[in-house]
Write a protein that holds these residues in place. Sequence first.
Motif, mmCIF file in Angstrom:
data_model
loop_
_atom_site.group_PDB
_atom_site.id
_atom_site.type_symbol
_atom_site.label_atom_id
_atom_site.label_comp_id
_atom_site.label_asym_id
_atom_site.label_seq_id
_atom_site.Cartn_x
_atom_site.Cartn_y
_atom_site.Cartn_z
ATOM 1 N N ALA A 379 27.480 -5.669 31.974
ATOM 2 C CA ALA A 379 26.037 -5.872 32.121
ATOM 3 C C ALA A 379 25.745 -7.286 32.602
ATOM 4 O O ALA A 379 24.866 -7.504 33.458
ATOM 5 C CB ALA A 379 25.333 -5.598 30.794
ATOM 6 N N ALA A 380 26.474 -8.269 32.050
ATOM 7 C CA ALA A 380 26.301 -9.657 32.508
ATOM 8 C C ALA A 380 26.641 -9.781 33.991
ATOM 9 O O ALA A 380 25.948 -10.487 34.747
ATOM 10 C CB ALA A 380 27.169 -10.589 31.670
ATOM 11 N N ALA A 381 27.708 -9.102 34.412
ATOM 12 C CA ALA A 381 28.102 -9.152 35.824
ATOM 13 C C ALA A 381 27.024 -8.542 36.713
ATOM 14 O O ALA A 381 26.716 -9.063 37.805
ATOM 15 C CB ALA A 381 29.428 -8.422 36.017
ATOM 16 N N ASP A 382 26.416 -7.445 36.278
ATOM 17 C CA ASP A 382 25.354 -6.810 37.050
ATOM 18 C C ASP A 382 24.160 -7.751 37.214
ATOM 19 O O ASP A 382 23.542 -7.825 38.282
ATOM 20 C CB ASP A 382 24.904 -5.515 36.367
ATOM 21 N N ILE A 383 23.808 -8.457 36.144
ATOM 22 C CA ILE A 383 22.666 -9.383 36.194
ATOM 23 C C ILE A 383 22.945 -10.547 37.130
ATOM 24 O O ILE A 383 22.061 -11.009 37.866
ATOM 25 C CB ILE A 383 22.332 -9.877 34.770
ATOM 26 N N LEU A 384 24.182 -11.018 37.141
ATOM 27 C CA LEU A 384 24.536 -12.205 37.929
ATOM 28 C C LEU A 384 25.006 -11.881 39.350
ATOM 29 O O LEU A 384 25.270 -12.803 40.136
ATOM 30 C CB LEU A 384 25.626 -12.992 37.203
ATOM 31 N N LYS A 385 25.134 -10.623 39.662
ATOM 32 C CA LYS A 385 25.678 -10.228 40.973
ATOM 33 C C LYS A 385 24.927 -10.917 42.113
ATOM 34 O O LYS A 385 23.697 -10.854 42.221
ATOM 35 C CB LYS A 385 25.586 -8.713 41.147
ATOM 36 N N ALA A 480 20.996 -13.668 32.199
ATOM 37 C CA ALA A 480 19.704 -13.905 32.851
ATOM 38 C C ALA A 480 19.390 -15.397 32.887
ATOM 39 O O ALA A 480 18.861 -15.921 33.887
ATOM 40 C CB ALA A 480 18.604 -13.149 32.111
ATOM 41 N N THR A 481 19.725 -16.104 31.810
ATOM 42 C CA THR A 481 19.537 -17.552 31.766
ATOM 43 C C THR A 481 20.443 -18.235 32.787
ATOM 44 O O THR A 481 20.039 -19.182 33.471
ATOM 45 C CB THR A 481 19.814 -18.073 30.347
ATOM 46 N N ALA A 482 21.670 -17.743 32.883
ATOM 47 C CA ALA A 482 22.597 -18.295 33.880
ATOM 48 C C ALA A 482 22.079 -18.051 35.296
ATOM 49 O O ALA A 482 22.192 -18.920 36.178
ATOM 50 C CB ALA A 482 23.977 -17.673 33.704
ATOM 51 N N ALA A 483 21.513 -16.872 35.514
ATOM 52 C CA ALA A 483 20.952 -16.567 36.834
ATOM 53 C C ALA A 483 19.781 -17.486 37.159
ATOM 54 O O ALA A 483 19.496 -17.756 38.332
ATOM 55 C CB ALA A 483 20.497 -15.108 36.883
ATOM 56 N N ASN A 484 19.130 -17.981 36.100
ATOM 57 C CA ASN A 484 18.014 -18.913 36.268
ATOM 58 C C ASN A 484 18.497 -20.360 36.127
ATOM 59 O O ASN A 484 17.719 -21.259 35.813
ATOM 60 C CB ASN A 484 16.924 -18.604 35.229
ATOM 61 N N VAL A 496 17.039 -5.404 37.250
ATOM 62 C CA VAL A 496 18.476 -5.259 37.489
ATOM 63 C C VAL A 496 18.839 -3.779 37.465
ATOM 64 O O VAL A 496 18.335 -3.003 36.633
ATOM 65 C CB VAL A 496 19.293 -6.007 36.405
ATOM 66 N N GLU A 497 19.715 -3.400 38.341
ATOM 67 C CA GLU A 497 20.261 -2.045 38.326
ATOM 68 C C GLU A 497 21.626 -2.104 37.647
ATOM 69 O O GLU A 497 22.582 -2.677 38.179
ATOM 70 C CB GLU A 497 20.411 -1.513 39.749
ATOM 71 N N PHE A 498 21.726 -1.551 36.451
ATOM 72 C CA PHE A 498 22.979 -1.584 35.700
ATOM 73 C C PHE A 498 23.875 -0.426 36.120
ATOM 74 O O PHE A 498 23.439 0.738 36.173
ATOM 75 C CB PHE A 498 22.701 -1.511 34.195
ATOM 76 N N ARG A 499 25.138 -0.724 36.391
ATOM 77 C CA ARG A 499 26.090 0.301 36.840
ATOM 78 C C ARG A 499 26.535 1.215 35.716
ATOM 79 O O ARG A 499 26.844 2.388 35.926
ATOM 80 C CB ARG A 499 27.343 -0.371 37.434
#
Length: 762
Positions: A379-385, A480-484, A496-499
Motif C-alpha cells: 500500500a505504501a508503494a502504491d501511494i508513493l508510485k 502519504a507524508t513521504a509523498a508530501n 490512490v489506486e491500490f493494487r
Amino acid sequence: MIQLYDGGAYVLNGTEIIADTVESASILAGKLGSVPEKEEAKKQTIAYGILKAHNTSDNMDKLKIRFDKLTSHDITFVGIIQTARASGLEKFPMPYVLTNCHNSLCAVGGTINEDDHMFGLTCAKKYGGMYVPPHQAVIHQFAREMLAGGGKMILGSDSHTRYGALGTMAMGEGGPELVKQLLNQTYDISMPGVVGVYLTGSPMKGVGPQDVALAIIKAVFECGYVNNKVMEFIGDGVANLSADFRIGVDVMTTETTCLSSIWRTDEKIQEFYEIHGRADDYKELNPGPAAYYDGMIVVNLSEIKPMIAMPFHPSNAYTIEELNANLDDILADCEARGRVSLGDQVHFSLRDKVRNGKLYVDQGIIAGCAGGGFENICAAADILKGRSIGADEFTLSVYPASMPVYMELIKNGSAAMLMETGAVLKTAFCGPCFGAGDTPSNNGFSIRHSTRNFPNREGSKLQNGQIASVALMDARSIAATAANKGYLTAATDLDVEFRNPKYFFDKKIYENRVFDSKGVADPSVEIHFGPNIKDWPAMSALPEYLVLKVVSEIHDPVTTTDELIPSGETSSYRSNPLGLAEFTLSRKDPEYVGRAKEIQKAQKAIEAGNCPLDAVPELKTVMDAVHTKYPEAGKGNLGVGSTIFAVKPGDGSAREQAASCQKVLGGWANIANSYATKRYRSNLINWGMLPFLIDEGELPFKNGDYLFVPHITEAVKNGAKELEAYVVKDGQLHAFILKLGEMTPEEREIILKGCLINYNRV
C-alpha cells in the motif's frame, strides 16, 4: 467510532449484543426460551475453550497452563537458557524457536552479538530447538508464518507475542515464565476476564490496521478497561478485514495492557494457512450461541480515520485531521506531557516543527512486527508510485518483516517502486522499535508504523543531553507524508489506486537457512560461550527480617520497562547480568546504581560471614532503632538491600531485566501503588523480589530512608495480604502498612527461596 459498555454483555450467535442489564433477562428469555446462567455463558467464549484445553489443573478458576510452543529472540534467549541450564535443563520439552532480530546488526561491543547468536545455534542443536539466523525474519512474523495454529497457545519472551488473528492465543512474558515451561512447570494465573471487541463496518480507503489499533488503545488504555484481560474479536466487521489487516490490529493489543487476544476465524485465515503450506493448522473458531463477555467494545470500522499517536505513548492518539486543525494546542500539550516524564534534563519541543502552518517530520519508518507486513508495504508503494520523498531532512526506511515478504515485494515490483522514490529498503530487524537503529537527530521527530513511542525508545540518550521523539502512524499515512516530502498528510487525502496484490509465500528461504532439529536433541554439542555471556550471580534466600533502603522514588503516572532498564545498545549486554545492571534506571535516575551498590555492600558482608555494620556504618543507628522493638533481629536472620518506589511500574516490554537488574544490584522489593502489567509483577516474583503495594496518597517514606520489614518469611509463607513495616528515622520506628497481594503457592515458594533459579536448583 468506539463504544465501551459499562458492564458485561451477552452475544448471541456471534452477531447480536445484549447488554447485561435488568432488562436483559426478559430479552434473553424471549430469544432463547430461557435465561442462560452467566457462568455457563462465560464458557462459550473462544478464549475459555482454548484456556480449558491447555489447563492442567482441575480448577478453571486457577489455571495451570502448558503451552504448545515457545519463542524468543536474541536479547532474551541467552538469559532464559542460562537460567534453565542452572536448573538442570537437558532437552527442550516442546518446540522452542530462537530468532535473531534485535541485535542482528552486530554493531555494539565487538563480538558479543554474534557470540549470542552462536550460543543460540549451538543450544538449538544441543537441546532440540529451531534457530532463525539474523535478517531472516522478525520474531513475530516467523511465528505467524511457521508456528501459529488454530486453537493453539504460544508463549514468547517478547511483549508483542500476539497471534490471535490466526486463532492462536499467545502471551508475552518475562524469561522466567519460559524457563518454567522448559522445566515442565506451568504458567499459573487466575482465570482472566474476557472482553469482547465487536467489529462492524468496513475501513474507508486509506485507513490501515494501525489506525484501528490506535483508536482502540486511546479508548481503553487510560481507564484500564482490558487490563490483564483477554480481548476477543468478533462481529460482522471481522470478515471485512484481510488476514494482514487483522494481524496489524492484533499485534498492537499489547499496548492496551491486555493479557492476550483471540479472534474468530474464517476462510481468509484458512487461506493464510494454505498460502503458507500449513492448511492443517487452520481451525474455525467462533463463540457459542450465547456467550457472555465481562466487557464489550464496539468498533465501527467505517468511522475510523487516519490516526497519529503523539509522544510519548500509543494512547496519546488523535485523528490526523484533529491534529492538523488544532496543531498548536496539541503540540503544546505534548510538550507539557514530555516535561512530566523528562523533567529538566533536556529541552523538548515540537512546536518548532511547524512550517507554514503544517507539521514537518524528519523521518518515516515502516518496520517490524506491526508495520513490516506485505499489505502495508504494498500500500505504501502504491501511494508513493512515481513520486519523490525529496532531498531535504525527511528520510524513509522500510523494513519488510521477513525475507519471504521481501522476496515477494521484489517479485511484484513494490520494492522497486519504493526505492525509486528515495526510500531505503532494509532487512528484517526490530531495531527501530527499541532504539537500535534509525535514531533521529537531536530534537528530531519521527513517524513510525512500529509498536511503541515511549521516551527515548527511539535511541536518544537523556544522560547525554539528547532527546528525539516518535509518533505512531499507519504505513499508508506515513507514505502519504513521504509523498508530501515530510509534511504530515493523511492517506485519505490522496487519490490512490491500490493494487491489492496477492501474496505468495516461498518457503525455500527458510528451508535453506533455518536450522530445525525436528525436536531431536544432540547432547554431544558444545555450547558456544562468548566472553560477555555470564552466569547469574548467587542469590540468597529471603531472610526473616529485612532492612531496605529506598534508593529511587519515581512519581510519574506510569513507569515503563524502558525507563527501568533502557533498550537500544544496552540490549547487547543482556547476556551479562552484572554488566547490564550498570544501566539500570540510567535514563530516569542516574544515581540509582551507585546508591544500590552502596547498600548492597551490607548484604555482601552478611553472605561472607562478616558484620554488615562495618560495610555500611550508617546501619548502626538503624539497627539500634530496630533493636528497641526487635532485639532478636540480627546475625543469621537479617537481609539488607534496596527498594524503589514507583507509582505504576512495568508498562511496556516483557523484559525480565527490568526486575533482574535490580536484583543483582541487591534489590529485595518494589513498592508501588499498582503494577502496570501482570508480566512485570511476575518478573519481580521470579527474581525473588517482593511486589509490595502501598495505598495511594502521601508516602510515609522518601528516597534515602531506611525501612524495616519484620517476619517477612512468615508473612509470605502464610499468604498474608498485608503486613506492618516501619520507617526507621530519628532513632524511632514509624509504622505503616505494606500489601503483598495475591500469590500462588509456587510464587510464594520462589520468593522464599530467593529466585526461580534457587527454586529449581537440583
